[in-house]
Design a protein around this motif. Structure first.
Motif, PDB file in Angstrom:
ATOM      1  N   LYS A 185       0.880  -1.168   0.000  1.00 16.84           N
ATOM      2  CA  LYS A 185       0.000   0.000   0.000  1.00 16.84           C
ATOM      3  C   LYS A 185       0.917   1.217   0.000  1.00 16.84           C
ATOM      4  CE  LYS A 185      -3.339   2.580   2.688  1.00 16.84           C
ATOM      5  NZ  LYS A 185      -3.995   2.745   3.979  1.00 16.84           N
ATOM      6  N   GLY A 223      -2.131   5.239  -0.383  1.00 20.82           N
ATOM      7  CA  GLY A 223      -3.524   4.890  -0.623  1.00 20.82           C
ATOM      8  C   GLY A 223      -3.738   4.058  -1.876  1.00 20.82           C
ATOM      9  N   HIS A 277      -6.311   1.043  -2.875  1.00 21.73           N
ATOM     10  CA  HIS A 277      -6.136  -0.007  -1.874  1.00 21.73           C
ATOM     11  C   HIS A 277      -7.444  -0.277  -1.142  1.00 21.73           C
ATOM     12  CE1 HIS A 277      -4.460  -2.135   1.635  1.00 21.73           C
ATOM     13  NE2 HIS A 277      -3.500  -2.478   0.791  1.00 21.73           N
ATOM     14  N   LYS A 278      -7.604  -1.493  -0.681  1.00 14.31           N
ATOM     15  CA  LYS A 278      -8.831  -1.938  -0.009  1.00 14.31           C
ATOM     16  C   LYS A 278      -9.157  -1.057   1.208  1.00 14.31           C
ATOM     17  CE  LYS A 278     -10.759  -6.013   2.233  1.00 14.31           C
ATOM     18  NZ  LYS A 278     -10.475  -7.373   2.689  1.00 14.31           N
ATOM     19  N   LYS A 279      -8.162  -0.750   2.014  1.00 13.30           N
ATOM     20  CA  LYS A 279      -8.402   0.075   3.214  1.00 13.30           C
ATOM     21  C   LYS A 279      -8.817   1.488   2.835  1.00 13.30           C
ATOM     22  CE  LYS A 279      -5.420  -2.340   6.466  1.00 13.30           C
ATOM     23  NZ  LYS A 279      -4.233  -2.239   7.337  1.00 13.30           N
ATOM     24  N   THR A 280      -8.287   1.998   1.753  1.00 16.08           N
ATOM     25  CA  THR A 280      -8.651   3.331   1.276  1.00 16.08           C
ATOM     26  C   THR A 280     -10.107   3.343   0.823  1.00 16.08           C
ATOM     27  OG1 THR A 280      -6.366   3.593   0.540  1.00 16.08           O
ATOM     28  CG2 THR A 280      -7.963   5.170  -0.287  1.00 16.08           C
ATOM     29  N   LYS A 281     -10.525   2.274   0.163  1.00 16.52           N
ATOM     30  CA  LYS A 281     -11.919   2.170  -0.260  1.00 16.52           C
ATOM     31  C   LYS A 281     -12.846   2.150   0.953  1.00 16.52           C
ATOM     32  CE  LYS A 281     -10.982  -0.408  -4.505  1.00 16.52           C
ATOM     33  NZ  LYS A 281     -11.133  -1.715  -5.178  1.00 16.52           N
ATOM     34  N   GLU A 282     -12.437   1.425   1.990  1.00 17.20           N
ATOM     35  CA  GLU A 282     -13.237   1.364   3.211  1.00 17.20           C
ATOM     36  C   GLU A 282     -13.344   2.741   3.868  1.00 17.20           C
ATOM     37  OE1 GLU A 282     -11.359  -1.635   5.598  1.00 17.20           O
ATOM     38  OE2 GLU A 282     -11.879  -3.234   4.180  1.00 17.20           O
ATOM     39  N   LYS A 283     -12.238   3.495   3.853  1.00 15.60           N
ATOM     40  CA  LYS A 283     -12.255   4.849   4.424  1.00 15.60           C
ATOM     41  C   LYS A 283     -13.176   5.759   3.628  1.00 15.60           C
ATOM     42  CE  LYS A 283      -7.653   5.013   6.493  1.00 15.60           C
ATOM     43  NZ  LYS A 283      -6.329   5.662   6.415  1.00 15.60           N
ATOM     44  N   LYS A 324     -16.691   4.935   4.557  1.00 13.32           N
ATOM     45  CA  LYS A 324     -16.947   5.433   5.919  1.00 13.32           C
ATOM     46  C   LYS A 324     -17.234   6.932   5.894  1.00 13.32           C
ATOM     47  CE  LYS A 324     -14.968   5.736  10.524  1.00 13.32           C
ATOM     48  NZ  LYS A 324     -13.755   5.657  11.319  1.00 13.32           N
TER      49      LYS A 324
END
Length: 161
Positions: A6, A9, A25-31, A34
């Motif tokens: 990562k 982002g 990135h997967k975590k960026t999509k989740e953010k 949110k």
């Protein structure tokens, strides 16, 4: 190994032809989801104009930052989900049966259907999901667009021509 990285982002994936491509990135999509969830909370006491403005600012900024990534499918899914949330907000704001009935009629729904739909006992989210055609018929994508709610995918396509 490259798929685990990562960087600012961005994430990376390998195509069938062994080319390395950039994605979000997967975590960026989740953010992102949110943040959209925070902006489109049902109980936020802001006007529809302010809501569309905040959502537009966030979407434009986010898409401009990540525009080099491959994310059409993600943006399409996010658009559908965020429009459902917007429809849910309108349905909640219309609270009373009489208000729902009047607003559905203003949006072009005939009287018997407007009365039937206004009297539904389904929850806000259940009304706004794609299977329920009450709000998708009344609050169409084009109507939401005319009220200032931009589509992330349309914006992405317009800057990546």
């Amino acid at each position: 190994y490259i798929t685990k990285i990562k960087f600012l982002g961005f994430g990376f994936y390998i195509e069938k032809s062994d080319n390395v491509r950039v994605t979000v990135h997967k975590k960026t999509k989740e953010k992102m989801k949110k943040r959209i969830r925070e902006i489109t909370k049902r109980n936020r006491p802001i006007s529809s104009i302010q809501l569309s403005y905040e959502l537009e600012l966030f979407i434009r900024g986010w898409v401009n930052y990540y525009k080099i990534a491959d994310m059409k499918k993600f943006l399409k899914e996010t658009d559908e989900w965020s429009r459902r949330r917007i429809r849910m907000i309108y349905w909640k704001r219309w609270k009373r049966i009489r208000t729902r009935y009047r607003n559905l009629q203003k949006l072009g729904i005939n009287k018997p259907k407007a009365w039937e739909w206004a009297n539904t006992r389904k929850s806000y989210w259940r009304i706004s999901i794609s299977n329920s055609f009450i709000l998708t018929r009344a609050l169409t994508n084009d109507r939401l667009k005319s009220w200032g709610f931009i589509s992330a995918l349309d914006y992405y396509n317009s800057i990546n021509l």
